[in-house]
Scaffold this active site. Structure first.
Site, short mmCIF file in Angstrom:
data_model
loop_
_atom_site.label_atom_id
_atom_site.label_comp_id
_atom_site.label_asym_id
_atom_site.label_seq_id
_atom_site.Cartn_x
_atom_site.Cartn_y
_atom_site.Cartn_z
N LYS A 35 -5.30 -10.13 3.79
CA LYS A 35 -3.91 -10.50 3.69
C LYS A 35 -3.17 -9.59 2.39
O LYS A 35 -3.81 -9.52 1.50
CB LYS A 35 -3.35 -11.82 3.48
N TYR A 244 10.78 -1.65 -27.99
CA TYR A 244 12.10 -2.54 -27.97
C TYR A 244 11.99 -3.91 -28.85
O TYR A 244 10.80 -4.40 -28.92
CB TYR A 244 12.46 -2.95 -26.42
C1 LIG Z 1 -5.99 -16.55 0.79
C2 LIG Z 1 -6.92 -17.42 1.85
C3 LIG Z 1 -8.33 -17.43 1.89
C4 LIG Z 1 -9.09 -16.38 0.74
O1 LIG Z 1 -9.00 -17.07 -0.33
P1 LIG Z 1 -9.82 -16.53 -1.75
O2 LIG Z 1 -9.65 -17.41 -2.89
O3 LIG Z 1 -9.17 -15.28 -2.07
O4 LIG Z 1 -11.33 -16.29 -1.59
C5 LIG Z 1 -9.08 -18.11 2.73
N1 LIG Z 1 -8.58 -18.97 3.57
C6 LIG Z 1 -6.94 -19.00 3.51
C7 LIG Z 1 -6.47 -20.21 4.14
C8 LIG Z 1 -6.40 -18.45 2.57
O5 LIG Z 1 -5.07 -18.64 2.46
#
Ligand SMILES: *Cc1c(COP(=O)(O)O)cnc(C)c1O
Length: 347
Positions: A35, A244
């Site tokens: 994702k 800055y």
């Molecule tokens: C993002 C996510 C994962 C992966 O999690 P990690 O901690 O990055 O391994 C797995 N399952 C769900 C539902 C997620 O939202």
């Protein structure tokens, strides 16, 4: 060459996937969560590399993320969608052969009415109170779901990065109670859950951050390497101030390098005064405030002027930066932004 470079080591990525696959156990399938554009590292290239390494199932957050991925992966690998079947998603789910993770009664009805026979998973909430069906909803829907083409039942752990947290065992027990005796593949664990041990693995694991080199997967190889070009150097006299707000003043003659990157590139301003960049293995302290596009670095101690300084290397990881920024590796990676010159090495 003035753009900062982000090099993504696909060999390290696939080595991390293989290591998490081995840790998941031989009878358990290991998927890959890609994702948010593979946590900012590029879903198409990451997806293809992992597919070649043997991953057969991928997870994205929303159906919009699946189009580029389906094109990169071709028709074979399964693409699952965490947000489920939202209004307006039907055509994409159908045309791209996506498997939505249904998380409510409304979604369930929408799915079976719009796409009868089309596979889906179910997402259960076992106590995180974020996404998925509560026990009562699931109890009401379970028999209907089991008559349809349900291919996965999943839930997500809230505290898996803290192995001793009592929430882990509580969610495991709740997941077992909600799924006991059902002849459907089950999945509970992301990266953290894989490391909790075999009772958390069920039929499928879903690592994300560990693939990309982040905690809690301590044995991960670094995947993202970032190098920032030096665009100017200057000598300061004692008493001259930098940047800055004039927050840093030289107390001795100082050689300063200015590099072409800043908080617009995900190098959080909160790291000012704490961050080091690297010339090879030698740390060089950042002086003054991090600006939007520029960072000033003390290179007085270097024997020669570097052409670039490294932000992420084999010494300084996404978790080092996260600690400095009061954040997590996930946020460091997904904040890097699109100004980097991206390169992919290996695989
Ligand atoms: C993002 C996510 C994962 C992966 O999690 P990690 O901690 O990055 O391994 C797995 N399952 C769900 C539902 C997620 O939202």
């Amino acid at each position: 060459m003035t753009a900062a470079s982000l090099t993504i080591d696909l060999n390290a990525l696939t080595a991390n996937w293989r290591a998490l696959d081995a840790a998941s156990g031989t009878t358990v399938e290991t998927a890959a969560v890609i994702k948010a554009g593979a946590y900012g590292l590029g879903a198409a290239r990451v997806g293809r590399a992992l597919s070649r390494a043997g991953a057969r199932r991928f997870f994205v957050a929303v159906t919009e993320e699946a189009a580029e991925l389906r094109e990169a992966l071709g028709p074979g690998p399964e693409i699952n969608v965490f947000s489920g079947h939202m209004a307006g998603d039907t055509d994409r789910i159908h045309d791209l052969h996506l498997v939505p993770m249904i998380n409510s009664i409304d979604q369930m009805l929408r799915h079976v009415e719009a796409l009868p026979g089309h596979p889906f998973g179910v997402q259960l909430d076992t106590g995180m109170n974020r996404l998925g069906m509560e026990p009562a909803e699931w109890a009401a829907l379970r028999d209907i779901a089991l008559e349809q083409n349900i291919t996965l039942i999943m839930s997500h752990l809230a505290c898996a990065d803290e192995p001793d947290h009592p929430m882990n065992a509580a969610q495991l027990a709740s997941f077992r109670t909600m799924t006991e005796g059902l002849d459907v593949p089950r999945s509970l664990s992301a990266t953290g859950g894989i490391l909790l041990g075999p009772e958390y693995h069920f039929n499928l694991t879903r690592p994300g951050i560990g693939l990309y080199g982040g905690a809690p997967f301590g044995d991960a190889q670094a995947v993202a390497h970032v190098s920032l070009p030096v665009i100017q150097t200057r000598i300061l006299d004692a008493g001259e101030a930098v940047g800055y707000g004039n927050t840093w003043t030289a107390t001795a003659p100082t050689k300063l390098a200015t590099v072409a990157a800043g908080y617009a590139d995900g190098i959080h301003r909160a790291m000012s005064g704490k961050l080091h960049l690297y010339a090879g293995d030698t740390p060089c302290p950042v002086r003054g405030r991090i600006s939007m596009d520029l960072i000033t670095v003390d290179i007085t101690h270097l024997p020669e002027e570097p052409r670039a300084l490294d932000l992420l290397n084999h010494i300084q990881t996404v978790d080092t930066l996260a600690d400095l920024a009061g954040s997590i590796g996930y946020e460091i990676l997904t904040s890097l932004g699109n100004r980097y010159q991206r390169r992919y090495s290996g695989a």
